[in-house]
Motif scaffolding. Structure first.
Motif, PDB file in Angstrom:
ATOM      1  N   MET A   1       0.821  -1.237   0.027  1.00 42.11           N
ATOM      2  CA  MET A   1      -0.004  -0.161   0.002  1.00 42.11           C
ATOM      3  C   MET A   1       0.993   1.145  -0.092  1.00 42.11           C
ATOM      4  SD  MET A   1      -2.832   0.912   2.684  1.00 42.11           S
ATOM      5  CE  MET A   1      -2.451   2.257   3.646  1.00 42.11           C
ATOM      6  N   PRO A   2       0.760   2.097  -0.880  1.00 38.31           N
ATOM      7  CA  PRO A   2       1.571   3.550  -1.039  1.00 38.31           C
ATOM      8  C   PRO A   2       1.050   4.295   0.099  1.00 38.31           C
ATOM      9  CG  PRO A   2       0.218   3.106  -3.075  1.00 38.31           C
ATOM     10  CD  PRO A   2      -0.108   1.887  -2.057  1.00 38.31           C
ATOM     11  N   ILE A   3       2.221   5.153   0.580  1.00 37.30           N
ATOM     12  CA  ILE A   3       1.875   6.014   1.532  1.00 37.30           C
ATOM     13  C   ILE A   3       1.612   7.506   1.036  1.00 37.30           C
ATOM     14  CG2 ILE A   3       3.140   4.862   3.275  1.00 37.30           C
ATOM     15  CD1 ILE A   3       5.218   6.933   2.803  1.00 37.30           C
ATOM     16  N   ASN A   4       0.944   8.032   1.514  1.00 38.38           N
ATOM     17  CA  ASN A   4       0.332   9.543   0.878  1.00 38.38           C
ATOM     18  C   ASN A   4       1.481  10.632   1.288  1.00 38.38           C
ATOM     19  OD1 ASN A   4      -0.338  10.447   3.623  1.00 38.38           O
ATOM     20  ND2 ASN A   4      -2.833   9.916   3.235  1.00 38.38           N
ATOM     21  N   GLN A   5       1.232  11.742   0.871  1.00 41.55           N
ATOM     22  CA  GLN A   5       2.100  12.985   1.178  1.00 41.55           C
ATOM     23  C   GLN A   5       2.278  13.077   2.607  1.00 41.55           C
ATOM     24  OE1 GLN A   5       1.107  16.822  -0.524  1.00 41.55           O
ATOM     25  NE2 GLN A   5       3.022  17.254  -1.116  1.00 41.55           N
ATOM     26  N   GLU A   6       1.060  13.199   3.297  1.00 40.27           N
ATOM     27  CA  GLU A   6       1.098  13.448   4.620  1.00 40.27           C
ATOM     28  C   GLU A   6       2.015  12.440   5.604  1.00 40.27           C
ATOM     29  OE1 GLU A   6      -1.973  13.462   8.293  1.00 40.27           O
ATOM     30  OE2 GLU A   6      -2.815  13.914   6.318  1.00 40.27           O
ATOM     31  N   ARG A  35      14.912   8.510  -0.977  1.00 35.57           N
ATOM     32  CA  ARG A  35      13.623   7.817  -1.441  1.00 35.57           C
ATOM     33  C   ARG A  35      12.473   8.882  -1.101  1.00 35.57           C
ATOM     34  NH1 ARG A  35      15.681   2.882   0.553  1.00 35.57           N
ATOM     35  NH2 ARG A  35      14.404   2.954   2.343  1.00 35.57           N
ATOM     36  N   LEU A  36      12.471   9.374   0.157  1.00 31.16           N
ATOM     37  CA  LEU A  36      11.433  10.095   0.440  1.00 31.16           C
ATOM     38  C   LEU A  36      11.437  11.420  -0.292  1.00 31.16           C
ATOM     39  CD1 LEU A  36      11.066   9.880   4.332  1.00 31.16           C
ATOM     40  CD2 LEU A  36       9.110   9.507   2.788  1.00 31.16           C
ATOM     41  N   LEU A  41       9.403  15.160  -4.455  1.00 30.88           N
ATOM     42  CA  LEU A  41       9.602  16.344  -5.246  1.00 30.88           C
ATOM     43  C   LEU A  41       9.073  15.621  -6.514  1.00 30.88           C
ATOM     44  CD1 LEU A  41      13.606  17.000  -4.425  1.00 30.88           C
ATOM     45  CD2 LEU A  41      11.662  18.723  -4.375  1.00 30.88           C
ATOM     46  N   ASN A  42       8.859  14.579  -6.925  1.00 28.52           N
ATOM     47  CA  ASN A  42       8.163  14.135  -8.147  1.00 28.52           C
ATOM     48  C   ASN A  42       6.757  14.415  -7.820  1.00 28.52           C
ATOM     49  OD1 ASN A  42      10.608  13.742  -9.598  1.00 28.52           O
ATOM     50  ND2 ASN A  42      10.796  11.897  -8.576  1.00 28.52           N
ATOM     51  N   PHE A  55      13.186  20.932   0.365  1.00 31.32           N
ATOM     52  CA  PHE A  55      13.205  19.574   0.010  1.00 31.32           C
ATOM     53  C   PHE A  55      14.527  19.556  -1.033  1.00 31.32           C
ATOM     54  CE2 PHE A  55       8.588  18.025  -0.019  1.00 31.32           C
ATOM     55  CZ  PHE A  55       8.718  18.134   1.229  1.00 31.32           C
ATOM     56  N   MET A  56      14.858  20.494  -1.978  1.00 31.44           N
ATOM     57  CA  MET A  56      15.922  20.425  -2.655  1.00 31.44           C
ATOM     58  C   MET A  56      17.267  20.851  -1.661  1.00 31.44           C
ATOM     59  SD  MET A  56      14.117  22.186  -5.863  1.00 31.44           S
ATOM     60  CE  MET A  56      15.676  22.860  -6.700  1.00 31.44           C
TER      61      MET A  56
END
Length: 87
Positions: A1-6, A35-36, A41-42, A55-56
């Motif tokens: 299960m993918p995790i969301n942005q939060e 990875r995060l 960023l994508n 993030f950058m």
């Protein structure tokens, strides 16, 4: 299960806080930050320029540096992330 942005932001925050407390990073934490950041960023939902710049900045400090970040940088990054999460 993918995790969301939060969830990704919470995980990144936890890793950064842990690094600030312990003044070191495990190899797993180092890899997880990579990875995060790449994932965050994508994401097309990322519309906050200040958060993207943060993030950058983390990414720039991160690559080639497995000894950890300065507390000042981490505090600033955490503040920006927390401001975004409360919007």
């Amino acid at each position: 299960m993918p995790i969301n942005q939060e969830h990704k932001l919470s995980l990144l925050t936890d890793i950064l806080k842990n690094q600030m407390e312990q003044h070191q990073m495990t190899t797993d934490e180092y890899d997880q930050i990579s990875r995060l950041l790449s994932s965050l960023l994508n994401e097309s939902a990322l519309s906050n320029t200040q958060l993207e710049q943060t993030f950058m900045a983390i990414q720039q400090h991160h690559y080639g540096n497995n000894s950890g970040f300065s507390d000042t940088d981490v505090e600033q990054w955490l503040q920006t992330i927390e401001q975004y999460k409360t919007q």
